[in-house]
Motif scaffolding. Structure first.
Motif, PDB file in Angstrom:
ATOM      1  N   ASP A  48       0.952  -1.238   0.017  1.00  7.90           N
ATOM      2  CA  ASP A  48      -0.071   0.190  -0.107  1.00  7.90           C
ATOM      3  C   ASP A  48       0.715   1.401  -0.154  1.00  7.90           C
ATOM      4  O   ASP A  48       1.694   1.533   0.962  1.00  7.90           O
ATOM      5  N   PRO A  49       0.770   2.015  -0.895  1.00  7.18           N
ATOM      6  CA  PRO A  49       1.621   3.444  -1.158  1.00  7.18           C
ATOM      7  C   PRO A  49       1.200   4.274  -0.131  1.00  7.18           C
ATOM      8  O   PRO A  49       2.155   5.305   0.349  1.00  7.18           O
ATOM      9  N   GLU A  50       0.149   4.263   0.562  1.00  5.51           N
ATOM     10  CA  GLU A  50      -0.367   5.258   1.293  1.00  5.51           C
ATOM     11  C   GLU A  50       0.222   4.919   2.690  1.00  5.51           C
ATOM     12  O   GLU A  50       0.161   5.818   3.602  1.00  5.51           O
ATOM     13  N   VAL A  51       0.604   3.859   3.009  1.00  8.28           N
ATOM     14  CA  VAL A  51       1.199   3.430   4.372  1.00  8.28           C
ATOM     15  C   VAL A  51       2.588   3.638   4.318  1.00  8.28           C
ATOM     16  O   VAL A  51       3.338   3.226   3.470  1.00  8.28           O
ATOM     17  N   ARG A  52       3.176   4.220   5.325  1.00  7.55           N
ATOM     18  CA  ARG A  52       4.602   4.501   5.659  1.00  7.55           C
ATOM     19  C   ARG A  52       5.082   4.004   6.761  1.00  7.55           C
ATOM     20  O   ARG A  52       6.446   4.074   6.917  1.00  7.55           O
ATOM     21  N   ALA A  53       4.338   3.596   7.497  1.00  9.78           N
ATOM     22  CA  ALA A  53       4.804   2.975   9.080  1.00  9.78           C
ATOM     23  C   ALA A  53       3.512   2.454   9.718  1.00  9.78           C
ATOM     24  O   ALA A  53       2.480   2.676   9.266  1.00  9.78           O
ATOM     25  N   VAL A  54       3.907   1.421  10.552  1.00  8.46           N
ATOM     26  CA  VAL A  54       2.890   0.513  11.095  1.00  8.46           C
ATOM     27  C   VAL A  54       3.035   0.529  12.667  1.00  8.46           C
ATOM     28  O   VAL A  54       4.140   0.201  13.185  1.00  8.46           O
ATOM     29  N   VAL A  55       1.921   0.672  13.478  1.00  8.35           N
ATOM     30  CA  VAL A  55       1.877   0.294  14.717  1.00  8.35           C
ATOM     31  C   VAL A  55       1.061  -0.921  15.002  1.00  8.35           C
ATOM     32  O   VAL A  55       0.172  -1.330  14.418  1.00  8.35           O
ATOM     33  N   LEU A  56       1.780  -1.892  15.900  1.00  9.55           N
ATOM     34  CA  LEU A  56       1.173  -3.155  16.002  1.00  9.55           C
ATOM     35  C   LEU A  56       1.045  -3.401  17.699  1.00  9.55           C
ATOM     36  O   LEU A  56       1.850  -3.041  18.285  1.00  9.55           O
ATOM     37  N   THR A  57      -0.291  -3.635  18.021  1.00 11.62           N
ATOM     38  CA  THR A  57      -0.476  -3.753  19.494  1.00 11.62           C
ATOM     39  C   THR A  57      -1.753  -4.976  19.625  1.00 11.62           C
ATOM     40  O   THR A  57      -2.004  -5.286  18.660  1.00 11.62           O
ATOM     41  N   GLY A  58      -1.897  -4.963  20.793  1.00  7.75           N
ATOM     42  CA  GLY A  58      -2.838  -5.990  21.146  1.00  7.75           C
ATOM     43  C   GLY A  58      -4.312  -5.379  21.685  1.00  7.75           C
ATOM     44  O   GLY A  58      -4.198  -4.263  22.435  1.00  7.75           O
ATOM     45  N   SER A  59      -5.310  -6.075  21.582  1.00  5.32           N
ATOM     46  CA  SER A  59      -6.654  -5.455  22.271  1.00  5.32           C
ATOM     47  C   SER A  59      -6.875  -5.949  23.654  1.00  5.32           C
ATOM     48  O   SER A  59      -6.228  -7.046  24.003  1.00  5.32           O
ATOM     49  N   GLY A  60      -7.254  -5.193  24.575  1.00  7.73           N
ATOM     50  CA  GLY A  60      -7.512  -5.710  25.842  1.00  7.73           C
ATOM     51  C   GLY A  60      -6.307  -5.271  26.684  1.00  7.73           C
ATOM     52  O   GLY A  60      -5.500  -4.530  26.306  1.00  7.73           O
ATOM     53  N   ALA A  61      -6.143  -6.156  27.948  1.00  9.23           N
ATOM     54  CA  ALA A  61      -4.989  -5.798  28.771  1.00  9.23           C
ATOM     55  C   ALA A  61      -3.617  -6.311  28.463  1.00  9.23           C
ATOM     56  O   ALA A  61      -2.639  -6.008  28.823  1.00  9.23           O
ATOM     57  N   HIS A  62      -3.419  -7.432  27.322  1.00 13.74           N
ATOM     58  CA  HIS A  62      -2.437  -8.143  27.015  1.00 13.74           C
ATOM     59  C   HIS A  62      -2.160  -8.062  25.669  1.00 13.74           C
ATOM     60  O   HIS A  62      -3.155  -8.155  24.892  1.00 13.74           O
ATOM     61  N   PHE A  63      -0.779  -8.161  25.007  1.00 13.85           N
ATOM     62  CA  PHE A  63      -0.390  -8.340  24.046  1.00 13.85           C
ATOM     63  C   PHE A  63      -0.988  -9.493  23.128  1.00 13.85           C
ATOM     64  O   PHE A  63      -1.739  -9.832  22.357  1.00 13.85           O
ATOM     65  N   SER A  64      -0.329 -10.586  23.805  1.00 12.69           N
ATOM     66  CA  SER A  64      -0.709 -11.849  23.533  1.00 12.69           C
ATOM     67  C   SER A  64      -0.182 -13.033  24.377  1.00 12.69           C
ATOM     68  O   SER A  64       1.203 -12.977  24.878  1.00 12.69           O
ATOM     69  N   TYR A  65      -1.032 -13.951  24.599  1.00 12.68           N
ATOM     70  CA  TYR A  65      -0.432 -15.106  25.530  1.00 12.68           C
ATOM     71  C   TYR A  65       0.181 -16.065  24.529  1.00 12.68           C
ATOM     72  O   TYR A  65       0.575 -17.304  24.982  1.00 12.68           O
ATOM     73  N   GLY A  66       0.124 -15.917  23.321  1.00 11.85           N
ATOM     74  CA  GLY A  66       1.020 -16.758  22.356  1.00 11.85           C
ATOM     75  C   GLY A  66       0.292 -17.963  21.774  1.00 11.85           C
ATOM     76  O   GLY A  66      -1.122 -17.725  21.665  1.00 11.85           O
ATOM     77  N   LEU A  67       0.840 -18.916  21.216  1.00 21.11           N
ATOM     78  CA  LEU A  67       0.336 -19.990  20.545  1.00 21.11           C
ATOM     79  C   LEU A  67      -1.143 -20.415  21.309  1.00 21.11           C
ATOM     80  O   LEU A  67      -0.871 -20.827  22.412  1.00 21.11           O
ATOM     81  N   ASP A  68      -2.190 -20.795  20.441  1.00 19.34           N
ATOM     82  CA  ASP A  68      -3.278 -21.341  21.028  1.00 19.34           C
ATOM     83  C   ASP A  68      -3.365 -22.917  20.911  1.00 19.34           C
ATOM     84  O   ASP A  68      -3.677 -23.297  19.769  1.00 19.34           O
ATOM     85  N   LEU A  69      -2.650 -23.302  21.827  1.00 17.88           N
ATOM     86  CA  LEU A  69      -2.234 -24.684  21.663  1.00 17.88           C
ATOM     87  C   LEU A  69      -3.678 -25.939  21.481  1.00 17.88           C
ATOM     88  O   LEU A  69      -3.276 -26.530  20.411  1.00 17.88           O
ATOM     89  N   PRO A  70      -4.597 -25.663  22.119  1.00 13.93           N
ATOM     90  CA  PRO A  70      -5.820 -26.518  21.868  1.00 13.93           C
ATOM     91  C   PRO A  70      -6.235 -26.361  20.438  1.00 13.93           C
ATOM     92  O   PRO A  70      -6.562 -27.482  19.688  1.00 13.93           O
ATOM     93  N   ALA A  71      -6.176 -25.102  19.939  1.00 15.27           N
ATOM     94  CA  ALA A  71      -6.812 -24.849  18.372  1.00 15.27           C
ATOM     95  C   ALA A  71      -5.904 -25.423  17.504  1.00 15.27           C
ATOM     96  O   ALA A  71      -6.303 -25.865  16.669  1.00 15.27           O
ATOM     97  N   MET A  72      -4.523 -25.378  17.785  1.00 19.02           N
ATOM     98  CA  MET A  72      -3.393 -25.922  17.005  1.00 19.02           C
ATOM     99  C   MET A  72      -3.294 -27.440  16.982  1.00 19.02           C
ATOM    100  O   MET A  72      -2.812 -28.044  16.120  1.00 19.02           O
ATOM    101  N   MET A  73      -3.612 -28.024  17.947  1.00 16.12           N
ATOM    102  CA  MET A  73      -3.336 -29.515  18.227  1.00 16.12           C
ATOM    103  C   MET A  73      -3.858 -30.457  17.150  1.00 16.12           C
ATOM    104  O   MET A  73      -3.186 -31.151  16.780  1.00 16.12           O
ATOM    105  N   PRO A  74      -5.104 -30.015  16.659  1.00 18.63           N
ATOM    106  CA  PRO A  74      -5.634 -30.929  15.630  1.00 18.63           C
ATOM    107  C   PRO A  74      -4.850 -31.030  14.343  1.00 18.63           C
ATOM    108  O   PRO A  74      -4.609 -32.048  13.658  1.00 18.63           O
ATOM    109  N   THR A  75      -4.292 -29.897  14.054  1.00 12.60           N
ATOM    110  CA  THR A  75      -3.130 -29.966  12.947  1.00 12.60           C
ATOM    111  C   THR A  75      -1.966 -30.789  13.299  1.00 12.60           C
ATOM    112  O   THR A  75      -1.220 -31.287  12.182  1.00 12.60           O
ATOM    113  N   TRP A  76      -1.524 -30.807  14.342  1.00 12.71           N
ATOM    114  CA  TRP A  76      -0.242 -31.547  14.732  1.00 12.71           C
ATOM    115  C   TRP A  76      -0.481 -32.662  15.286  1.00 12.71           C
ATOM    116  O   TRP A  76       0.493 -33.506  15.333  1.00 12.71           O
ATOM    117  N   GLY A  77      -1.847 -33.195  15.194  1.00  9.05           N
ATOM    118  CA  GLY A  77      -2.055 -34.613  15.860  1.00  9.05           C
ATOM    119  C   GLY A  77      -1.342 -35.908  15.348  1.00  9.05           C
ATOM    120  O   GLY A  77      -0.927 -36.766  15.838  1.00  9.05           O
TER     121      GLY A  77
END
Length: 274
Positions: A48-77
């Motif tokens: 996008d030529p209109e974008v020159r910089a990006v701010v990355l943040t999390g909603s709520g009180a936390h940035f991220s707890y990381g990988l959603d293990l239960p949701a990813m386990m079916p793929t890894w089973g």
């Protein structure tokens, strides 16, 4: 770009894009939707030529707890099943590489990325901010390279990118212990550039930095980021290929199964080295 997104929101104003993590439930956990959408979003921002910089943040009180293990386990089973042979391991290798590509899309974006971190930033969250150009935090921020505690070798970029940010000694301490560190320690070791009193102040600082970057000639900014990242990203790419192959070969273990069961059962794990 913003249509049909469920794990991220994107807003653009005055040449600055703001990307906010919206993981399901508290803590912005990173499940299949997140890993599918992250490279789409950052690929679009890069183009996008209109974008020159990006701010990355999390909603709520936390940035991220990381990988959603239960949701990813079916793929890894299938690769975790006892006696898994070449085919499921090859599919798992492809899965790891896809997740690596998602994180690398943040680093590869030609527009500088400033991460504003509040609350917990764990595992995959740390991988993502390691791919950013600048990191700031609120005083309540906590960071953890926690994969070793769940019998996983971190494979999405923290081990490769953070050595140049915090140094080998600090990286090895965090990676081998899986310990948590607070914002003050993160500042002392250089993981974040500055710490602010609260989430609002940290986000304001990130937006200010992004605006300062956006006021500069965009091609010169993009060229500067490209030159700064040239040597590092070649080294990172080699490291990512190596760890993906390592995990495809050695990740399945009784300890990993125990880590998952302990997590789901909310009890301490008992590792046996098998």
């Amino acid at each position: 770009m913003t249509e049909d997104l469920v794990s991220l929101t994107v807003a653009v104003s005055d040449h600055v894009a703001e990307v906010t993590l919206l993981g399901p439930g508290k803590g912005n956990v990173m499940g299949p939707d997140f890993w599918r959408e992250l490279p789409v979003v950052f690929g679009a921002l890069d183009a996008d030529p209109e974008v020159r910089a990006v701010v990355l943040t999390g909603s709520g009180a936390h940035f991220s707890y990381g990988l959603d293990l239960p949701a990813m386990m079916p793929t890894w089973g299938e690769v975790l099943a006892e006696g898994a042979l070449a085919a499921p391991r090859a599919r798992f290798l492809d899965e790891v590489r896809a997740l690596q590509h998602a994180v690398t899309s943040v680093a590869a974006c030609r527009k500088p990325v400033i991460a504003a971190v509040s609350g917990w930033c764990i595992g995959g969250g740390l991988d993502v901010i390691a791919a950013a150009d600048v990191r700031v935090a609120s005083a309540d921020a906590r960071f953890s390279l926690r994969e070793v505690k769940v019998a996983i070798v971190a494979d999405l970029g923290s081990l490769q990118r953070l050595a140049g940010v915090i140094g080998e000694g600090h990286l090895r301490e965090l990676a081998l212990t899986g310990k948590d560190i607070d914002a003050d320690r993160a500042l002392r070791i250089g993981l974040v550039n500055d710490v602010y009193p609260d989430q609002a102040a940290a986000l304001t600082a990130a937006r200010t930095t992004a605006a300062e970057i956006a006021a500069n000639p965009p091609l010169a900014v993009q060229g500067t980021k490209d030159v700064l990242g040239h040597e590092r990203e070649h080294r990172v790419a080699d490291g990512l290929r190596y760890v993906a192959a390592w995990n495809a070969a050695f990740l399945p273990s009784k300890d990993l199964g125990e880590a998952v069961q302990a997590f789901l059962g909310r009890r301490p794990p008992e590792f046996t080295g098998q």
